[in-house]
Design a protein around this motif. Structure first.
Motif, short mmCIF file in Angstrom:
data_model
loop_
_atom_site.label_atom_id
_atom_site.label_comp_id
_atom_site.label_asym_id
_atom_site.label_seq_id
_atom_site.Cartn_x
_atom_site.Cartn_y
_atom_site.Cartn_z
N GLN A 50 -8.21 38.46 -16.69
CA GLN A 50 -7.91 39.01 -15.37
C GLN A 50 -8.76 40.24 -15.05
O GLN A 50 -9.13 40.47 -13.90
CB GLN A 50 -6.42 39.37 -15.27
CG GLN A 50 -6.01 39.85 -13.89
CD GLN A 50 -4.50 40.06 -13.78
OE1 GLN A 50 -3.73 39.39 -14.45
NE2 GLN A 50 -4.09 40.97 -12.92
N SER A 76 -2.03 34.39 -13.77
CA SER A 76 -2.33 35.64 -13.07
C SER A 76 -3.82 35.71 -12.73
O SER A 76 -4.20 36.10 -11.62
CB SER A 76 -1.93 36.84 -13.92
OG SER A 76 -0.54 36.85 -14.16
N SER A 77 -4.67 35.33 -13.68
CA SER A 77 -6.11 35.34 -13.44
C SER A 77 -6.50 34.37 -12.33
O SER A 77 -7.35 34.66 -11.49
CB SER A 77 -6.86 35.00 -14.73
OG SER A 77 -6.69 36.00 -15.70
#
Length: 266
Positions: A50, A76-77
């Motif tokens: 990320q 999330s990334s």
């Protein structure tokens, strides 16, 4: 200009521009998809931390999100990268591998659809039906349905999310809110080699990086896969040699090979 001629023009643009395709993809297929991109003339990057997503999106020409081996940090990334790509008007290809197999996987796909808004969705029929909320059963990452049964689900996704949907199967289908094309080609050996669908998504990412039309990119990506699959199958004796010949077919693909190994059914 015919659909096959437009697809060949996309191949030529990939080879002349060598677009950088950023793939946040799964452990199983990283090598396959990276080699597929290199063979067709694109440049792969497989970053997933990320902390570097903004910079990687900044230097890339397109983004491919593949949820094959999910984990919370990777999700999330994907969201950070997807939002950055959309903000920069860079195409995003989404491969919802195994959607419907678990609630975690399905919830992740819903989040990506809603928060990122992919340019192209590439999946098998069962995944498309599960993604659209249809009554589609998913057996791991393999499809349990024919492409025709996913037609309405694909059209729904294309219209609802304003995107192009490419459905892989014995016959491939590419649809947008206003257009639809059916393609036939490839080989029965393709489902016997892991990562062929994921490679199709990556190739669509390369196509999307060099053309303004998401529909043309999705169609070209599937035509390339069909043509290379057909060429490879003529030389292969099984899945192992098919994989080798498939990369060679991508690398040496010419206009005649593309035209003669994929049939368009409009």
């Amino acid at each position: 200009m015919t659909i096959l001629n437009r697809a060949w023009n996309v191949v030529e643009r990939i080879r002349s521009k060598a677009p950088l395709v950023h793939s946040i993809t799964n452990y199983v297929v990283m090598n396959n998809t990276a080699n597929g991109l290199l063979a067709i003339g694109a440049s792969p990057i497989m970053a997933h931390a990320q902390e570097e997503m903004q910079e990687m999106v900044g230097i890339s020409n397109s983004l491919v999100l593949n949820i094959g081996t999910l984990s919370a940090p990777w999700i999330s990334s994907m969201l950070v990268a997807g939002k950055a790509a959309k903000a920069a008007s860079k195409p995003v290809v989404f491969d919802p591998v195994g959607v419907g197999a678990s609630s975690f996987r399905t919830q992740t796909c819903t989040k990506i659809l809603q928060e990122v808004g992919p340019t192209i969705i590439r999946a098998n029929p069962s995944e498309i039906m599960a993604l659209a909320g249809a009554d589609g059963q998913t057996k791991g990452v393999d499809s349990m349905h024919e492409t025709q049964t996913a037609e309405e689900a694909a059209k729904y996704l294309a219209e609802h999310f304003d995107c192009v949907v490419a459905v892989s199967g014995e016959r491939d289908m590419v649809v947008s809110a206003t257009e639809a094309v059916w393609l036939r080609g490839g080989s029965p050996l393709m489902p016997k080699v892991t990562g062929m669908g994921c490679t199709a998504s990556a190739i669509c990412g390369a196509c999307a990086a060099v053309t303004e039309s998401a529909f043309d990119a999705g169609v070209a990506g599937m035509i390339i896969m069909n043509a290379a699959g057909g060429i490879a199958a003529a030389k292969a004796v099984g899945p192992g040699s098919f994989q080798m010949h498939f990369l060679d077919a991508l690398y040496s693909l010419d206009k005649e090979g593309l035209m003669s190994h994929c049939m368009v059914e409009e």
